[in-house]
Design an enzyme around this catalytic site. Structure first.
Site, PDB file in Angstrom:
ATOM      1  N   SER A 102       0.830  -1.200   0.000  1.00 32.91           N
ATOM      2  CA  SER A 102       0.000   0.000   0.000  1.00 32.91           C
ATOM      3  C   SER A 102       0.874   1.264   0.000  1.00 32.91           C
ATOM      4  O   SER A 102       1.606   1.502  -0.962  1.00 32.91           O
ATOM      5  CB  SER A 102      -0.966  -0.058   1.191  1.00 32.91           C
ATOM      6  OG  SER A 102      -1.981   0.921   1.080  1.00 32.91           O
ATOM      7  N   ASP A 152     -10.384  -3.810  -5.441  1.00 29.18           N
ATOM      8  CA  ASP A 152      -9.708  -3.005  -4.418  1.00 29.18           C
ATOM      9  C   ASP A 152     -10.356  -1.620  -4.366  1.00 29.18           C
ATOM     10  O   ASP A 152     -10.302  -0.876  -5.349  1.00 29.18           O
ATOM     11  CB  ASP A 152      -8.220  -2.886  -4.775  1.00 29.18           C
ATOM     12  CG  ASP A 152      -7.382  -2.259  -3.668  1.00 29.18           C
ATOM     13  OD1 ASP A 152      -7.922  -1.423  -2.927  1.00 29.18           O
ATOM     14  OD2 ASP A 152      -6.191  -2.596  -3.584  1.00 29.18           O
ATOM     15  N   HIS A 183      -8.369  -4.658  -0.662  1.00 28.29           N
ATOM     16  CA  HIS A 183      -7.044  -4.057  -0.441  1.00 28.29           C
ATOM     17  C   HIS A 183      -6.201  -4.885   0.532  1.00 28.29           C
ATOM     18  O   HIS A 183      -5.163  -4.445   0.980  1.00 28.29           O
ATOM     19  CB  HIS A 183      -7.221  -2.625   0.094  1.00 28.29           C
ATOM     20  CG  HIS A 183      -5.997  -1.771  -0.041  1.00 28.29           C
ATOM     21  ND1 HIS A 183      -5.465  -1.398  -1.269  1.00 28.29           N
ATOM     22  CD2 HIS A 183      -5.194  -1.200   0.892  1.00 28.29           C
ATOM     23  CE1 HIS A 183      -4.393  -0.638  -1.071  1.00 28.29           C
ATOM     24  NE2 HIS A 183      -4.203  -0.517   0.232  1.00 28.29           N
TER      25      HIS A 183
END
Length: 200
Positions: A102, A152, A183
């Protein structure tokens, strides 16, 4: 930068640079390192920015909207830290392999965009395109694994495809792996990344 360094048993292996997601710490991804390359050095770094008390690697203006000025500054800061760490811990500066999730994947991608010799390769879990409108440096010989989610909510599928295309246009070798778990950093995508890493 706050960090953990663990010396590996085989100095011919890369140094794994671990970069956590928003709200994480330098402890988060250490279990991944032993799965990816148990003989490698590990350099796990904590982001220097706090957002509502949560560590990050650079500021953002809103969800999915990066503060580009801070991104550029923090990317340079991380690159300079890698120079210093390589001297301090006596590992090969030209053999650093990033593993990011991320926000950590975004700063790793930014290193590729801005500093062509910063990384030897990268595993990017759920990254976004760090900046647009740039002429990327030649990334020939750099291998990149992108793990993305078809559903996501933070990083749309088109974003992952765009990052793959941009890196490929800069001559990087890119593998894009799809999951269907939003995610999340899942065991399946970790195992896919390990298999890819072993077969580079």
């Amino acid at each position: 930068m706050k960090h953990i360094f663990q010396k590996g048993t085989d100095q011919s292996r890369p140094t794994l640079l671990l970069l956590h997601g928003t709200g994480g710490t330098e402890q988060d991804l250490i279990p991944l390192a032993s799965k990816i390359d148990p003989a490698a050095n590990v350099l796990s770094v904590r982001g220097n920015i706090l957002e509502n008390g949560m560590p990050r690697f650079f500021k953002r203006l809103a969800e999915g909207v990066f503060d580009e000025e801070d991104l550029i500054f923090r990317t340079q800061e991380l690159n300079d830290f890698l120079d210093e760490a390589a001297k301090q811990y006596e590992f090969d500066r030209n053999h650093i392999f990033a593993v990011g999730y991320s926000n950590g994947a975004n700063i790793a991608a930014s290193l590729l965009f801005h500093h062509p010799h910063a990384l030897y390769g990268a595993i990017l879990h759920h990254p976004m395109v760090p900046r647009r409108g740039l002429s990327l440096p030649d990334l020939s010989g750099i291998n990149v694994f992108i793990a993305a989610g078809t559903n996501d909510p933070i990083c749309p599928a088109e974003e992952s495809e765009e990052l793959k295309d941009v890196l490929q246009q800069a001559n990087a070798h890119v593998r894009l792996h799809w999951e269907n778990h939003g995610h999340q950093l899942t065991l399946d995508e970790i195992e896919a990344a390990v298999a890819w890493y072993d077969n580079q």
